[in-house]
Write a protein that holds these residues in place. Structure first.
Motif, PDB file in Angstrom:
ATOM      1  N   ASP A 131       5.321  -0.028   5.521  1.00 34.51           N
ATOM      2  CA  ASP A 131       6.539   0.738   5.277  1.00 34.51           C
ATOM      3  C   ASP A 131       6.684   1.255   3.843  1.00 34.51           C
ATOM      4  O   ASP A 131       7.610   1.992   3.544  1.00 34.51           O
ATOM      5  CB  ASP A 131       7.775  -0.066   5.678  1.00 34.51           C
ATOM      6  N   GLY A 132       5.748   0.947   2.970  1.00 32.74           N
ATOM      7  CA  GLY A 132       5.782   1.461   1.604  1.00 32.74           C
ATOM      8  C   GLY A 132       4.896   2.678   1.396  1.00 32.74           C
ATOM      9  O   GLY A 132       4.752   3.169   0.270  1.00 32.74           O
ATOM     10  N   LEU A 133       4.318   3.192   2.466  1.00 26.47           N
ATOM     11  CA  LEU A 133       3.407   4.327   2.333  1.00 26.47           C
ATOM     12  C   LEU A 133       4.109   5.569   1.804  1.00 26.47           C
ATOM     13  O   LEU A 133       5.197   5.916   2.240  1.00 26.47           O
ATOM     14  CB  LEU A 133       2.768   4.663   3.681  1.00 26.47           C
ATOM     15  N   LYS A 134       3.438   6.233   0.883  1.00 25.46           N
ATOM     16  CA  LYS A 134       3.896   7.522   0.360  1.00 25.46           C
ATOM     17  C   LYS A 134       2.982   8.641   0.866  1.00 25.46           C
ATOM     18  O   LYS A 134       3.387   9.781   0.965  1.00 25.46           O
ATOM     19  CB  LYS A 134       3.877   7.519  -1.166  1.00 25.46           C
ATOM     20  N   SER A 135       1.726   8.295   1.160  1.00 22.35           N
ATOM     21  CA  SER A 135       0.737   9.267   1.601  1.00 22.35           C
ATOM     22  C   SER A 135      -0.098   8.661   2.729  1.00 22.35           C
ATOM     23  O   SER A 135      -0.587   7.549   2.604  1.00 22.35           O
ATOM     24  CB  SER A 135      -0.155   9.638   0.420  1.00 22.35           C
ATOM     25  N   LEU A 136      -0.229   9.418   3.823  1.00 25.89           N
ATOM     26  CA  LEU A 136      -0.956   8.924   4.991  1.00 25.89           C
ATOM     27  C   LEU A 136      -1.933   9.993   5.477  1.00 25.89           C
ATOM     28  O   LEU A 136      -1.542  11.112   5.807  1.00 25.89           O
ATOM     29  CB  LEU A 136       0.032   8.554   6.100  1.00 25.89           C
ATOM     30  N   TRP A 137      -3.200   9.634   5.474  1.00 21.39           N
ATOM     31  CA  TRP A 137      -4.280  10.535   5.859  1.00 21.39           C
ATOM     32  C   TRP A 137      -4.746  10.171   7.268  1.00 21.39           C
ATOM     33  O   TRP A 137      -5.440   9.182   7.459  1.00 21.39           O
ATOM     34  CB  TRP A 137      -5.426  10.416   4.864  1.00 21.39           C
ATOM     35  N   ASN A 152       0.839  -1.199   0.000  1.00 22.61           N
ATOM     36  CA  ASN A 152       0.000   0.000   0.000  1.00 22.61           C
ATOM     37  C   ASN A 152       0.871   1.245   0.000  1.00 22.61           C
ATOM     38  O   ASN A 152       1.786   1.372   0.801  1.00 22.61           O
ATOM     39  CB  ASN A 152      -0.914   0.009   1.232  1.00 22.61           C
ATOM     40  N   ASP A 153       0.565   2.181  -0.914  1.00 25.87           N
ATOM     41  CA  ASP A 153       1.303   3.436  -0.923  1.00 25.87           C
ATOM     42  C   ASP A 153       0.481   4.582  -0.340  1.00 25.87           C
ATOM     43  O   ASP A 153       1.002   5.647  -0.043  1.00 25.87           O
ATOM     44  CB  ASP A 153       1.825   3.786  -2.310  1.00 25.87           C
ATOM     45  N   THR A 154      -0.820   4.361  -0.154  1.00 22.11           N
ATOM     46  CA  THR A 154      -1.702   5.358   0.447  1.00 22.11           C
ATOM     47  C   THR A 154      -2.610   4.661   1.455  1.00 22.11           C
ATOM     48  O   THR A 154      -3.082   3.562   1.209  1.00 22.11           O
ATOM     49  CB  THR A 154      -2.569   6.043  -0.631  1.00 22.11           C
ATOM     50  N   LEU A 155      -2.836   5.335   2.570  1.00 24.27           N
ATOM     51  CA  LEU A 155      -3.736   4.786   3.582  1.00 24.27           C
ATOM     52  C   LEU A 155      -4.620   5.920   4.091  1.00 24.27           C
ATOM     53  O   LEU A 155      -4.130   6.963   4.531  1.00 24.27           O
ATOM     54  CB  LEU A 155      -2.924   4.176   4.724  1.00 24.27           C
ATOM     55  N   TYR A 156      -5.927   5.715   3.980  1.00 19.33           N
ATOM     56  CA  TYR A 156      -6.914   6.718   4.384  1.00 19.33           C
ATOM     57  C   TYR A 156      -7.486   6.355   5.752  1.00 19.33           C
ATOM     58  O   TYR A 156      -8.357   5.493   5.846  1.00 19.33           O
ATOM     59  CB  TYR A 156      -8.041   6.799   3.357  1.00 19.33           C
ATOM     60  N   LEU A 157      -7.008   7.000   6.781  1.00 20.88           N
ATOM     61  CA  LEU A 157      -7.424   6.709   8.152  1.00 20.88           C
ATOM     62  C   LEU A 157      -8.044   7.948   8.796  1.00 20.88           C
ATOM     63  O   LEU A 157      -7.972   8.126  10.007  1.00 20.88           O
ATOM     64  CB  LEU A 157      -6.225   6.222   8.970  1.00 20.88           C
ATOM     65  N   HIS A 158      -8.675   8.785   8.011  1.00 20.88           N
ATOM     66  CA  HIS A 158      -9.272  10.011   8.530  1.00 20.88           C
ATOM     67  C   HIS A 158     -10.733   9.795   8.918  1.00 20.88           C
ATOM     68  O   HIS A 158     -11.380   8.867   8.455  1.00 20.88           O
ATOM     69  CB  HIS A 158      -9.144  11.139   7.508  1.00 20.88           C
ATOM     70  N   TYR A 159     -11.200  10.638   9.823  1.00 21.15           N
ATOM     71  CA  TYR A 159     -12.586  10.588  10.324  1.00 21.15           C
ATOM     72  C   TYR A 159     -12.962   9.229  10.930  1.00 21.15           C
ATOM     73  O   TYR A 159     -14.070   8.747  10.752  1.00 21.15           O
ATOM     74  CB  TYR A 159     -13.585  10.934   9.218  1.00 21.15           C
ATOM     75  N   LYS A 160     -12.052   8.602  11.648  1.00 21.02           N
ATOM     76  CA  LYS A 160     -12.326   7.289  12.241  1.00 21.02           C
ATOM     77  C   LYS A 160     -12.532   7.341  13.752  1.00 21.02           C
ATOM     78  O   LYS A 160     -13.069   6.412  14.322  1.00 21.02           O
ATOM     79  CB  LYS A 160     -11.186   6.309  11.932  1.00 21.02           C
ATOM     80  N   GLY A 161     -12.050   8.387  14.403  1.00 24.25           N
ATOM     81  CA  GLY A 161     -12.182   8.478  15.851  1.00 24.25           C
ATOM     82  C   GLY A 161     -11.064   7.792  16.616  1.00 24.25           C
ATOM     83  O   GLY A 161     -11.197   7.549  17.817  1.00 24.25           O
ATOM     84  N   TYR A 162      -9.975   7.476  15.946  1.00 24.42           N
ATOM     85  CA  TYR A 162      -8.838   6.851  16.626  1.00 24.42           C
ATOM     86  C   TYR A 162      -8.251   7.825  17.640  1.00 24.42           C
ATOM     87  O   TYR A 162      -8.296   9.031  17.473  1.00 24.42           O
ATOM     88  CB  TYR A 162      -7.741   6.470  15.633  1.00 24.42           C
ATOM     89  N   ARG A 163      -7.634   7.295  18.662  1.00 27.13           N
ATOM     90  CA  ARG A 163      -6.991   8.119  19.685  1.00 27.13           C
ATOM     91  C   ARG A 163      -5.475   7.942  19.697  1.00 27.13           C
ATOM     92  O   ARG A 163      -4.771   8.729  20.314  1.00 27.13           O
ATOM     93  CB  ARG A 163      -7.556   7.781  21.076  1.00 27.13           C
ATOM     94  N   ARG A 164      -4.989   6.909  19.025  1.00 21.38           N
ATOM     95  CA  ARG A 164      -3.541   6.630  19.052  1.00 21.38           C
ATOM     96  C   ARG A 164      -3.075   6.156  17.689  1.00 21.38           C
ATOM     97  O   ARG A 164      -3.734   5.330  17.051  1.00 21.38           O
ATOM     98  CB  ARG A 164      -3.271   5.557  20.104  1.00 21.38           C
ATOM     99  N   ILE A 165      -1.940   6.671  17.232  1.00 22.51           N
ATOM    100  CA  ILE A 165      -1.321   6.227  15.985  1.00 22.51           C
ATOM    101  C   ILE A 165      -0.480   5.002  16.318  1.00 22.51           C
ATOM    102  O   ILE A 165       0.487   5.092  17.077  1.00 22.51           O
ATOM    103  CB  ILE A 165      -0.425   7.327  15.374  1.00 22.51           C
ATOM    104  N   GLU A 166      -0.866   3.850  15.750  1.00 23.70           N
ATOM    105  CA  GLU A 166      -0.159   2.615  16.098  1.00 23.70           C
ATOM    106  C   GLU A 166      -0.366   1.540  15.030  1.00 23.70           C
ATOM    107  O   GLU A 166      -1.220   1.657  14.164  1.00 23.70           O
ATOM    108  CB  GLU A 166      -0.630   2.107  17.457  1.00 23.70           C
TER     109      GLU A 166
END
Length: 154
Positions: free
Chosen positions: A60-66, A40-54
């Motif tokens: 490790d191939g991500l180029k774009s992280l939301w 995966n080079d992009t991961l869309y993790l916005h508007y989810k309500g997460y409290r911790r980045i983990e």
């Protein structure tokens, strides 16, 4: 401690989504990504309500992280993303810019609409050309003085 609904605070927090490995896989597939995390080079993790980045270790191939519009209070667990070029962290609850060491490929960083009072820790991002810090609590010239050390910002 109880919240506004008279439920114990721990119960409310337990109901929030967690950025687990299974959740990351589900979200990747939901957006047309791959079941092998490193592809995966992009991961869309916005508007989810997460409290911790983990649990992003295998991505490790991500180029774009939301990661915008969650409830994060701390920037963490991102230093292994050596190929990351764009990082979207706006609309969270960050008070500090921290833990960005290792993001050597980062070109674009959005930290707008947080609670940041002092700009710091960005000079080590040698490829950073685009930075958004709008709608933070930066009150005077001293709070942004660190930007003088960020030579590639446009």
């Amino acid at each position: 401690m109880k919240n506004e609904t008279n439920e114990p605070e721990s119960t409310v927090l337990e109901d929030l989504p967690v950025m687990s490995k299974a959740e990351l896989l589900r979200v990747a597939l939901e957006h047309g990504g791959y079941s092998t995390p490193s592809l995966n080079d992009t991961l869309y993790l916005h508007y989810k309500g997460y409290r911790r980045i983990e649990h992003l270790d295998e991505y490790d191939g991500l180029k774009s992280l939301w990661l915008h519009s969650n409830g994060f209070e701390k920037i963490e667990n991102l230093s292994h993303l050596k190929e990351l070029r764009c990082l979207f962290l706006q609309r969270n609850a960050f008070a500090r810019i921290e833990n960005l060491k290792g993001l050597d490929s980062l070109v674009q960083l959005d930290l707008s609409e947080n609670n940041i009072r002092v700009v710091e820790g960005l000079a080590l991002l040698k490829n950073l050309t685009t930075l958004n810090l709008s709608k933070n609590t930066l009150e005077d010239a001293a709070s942004i003085q660190h930007l003088e050390e960020c030579k590639n910002l446009t």
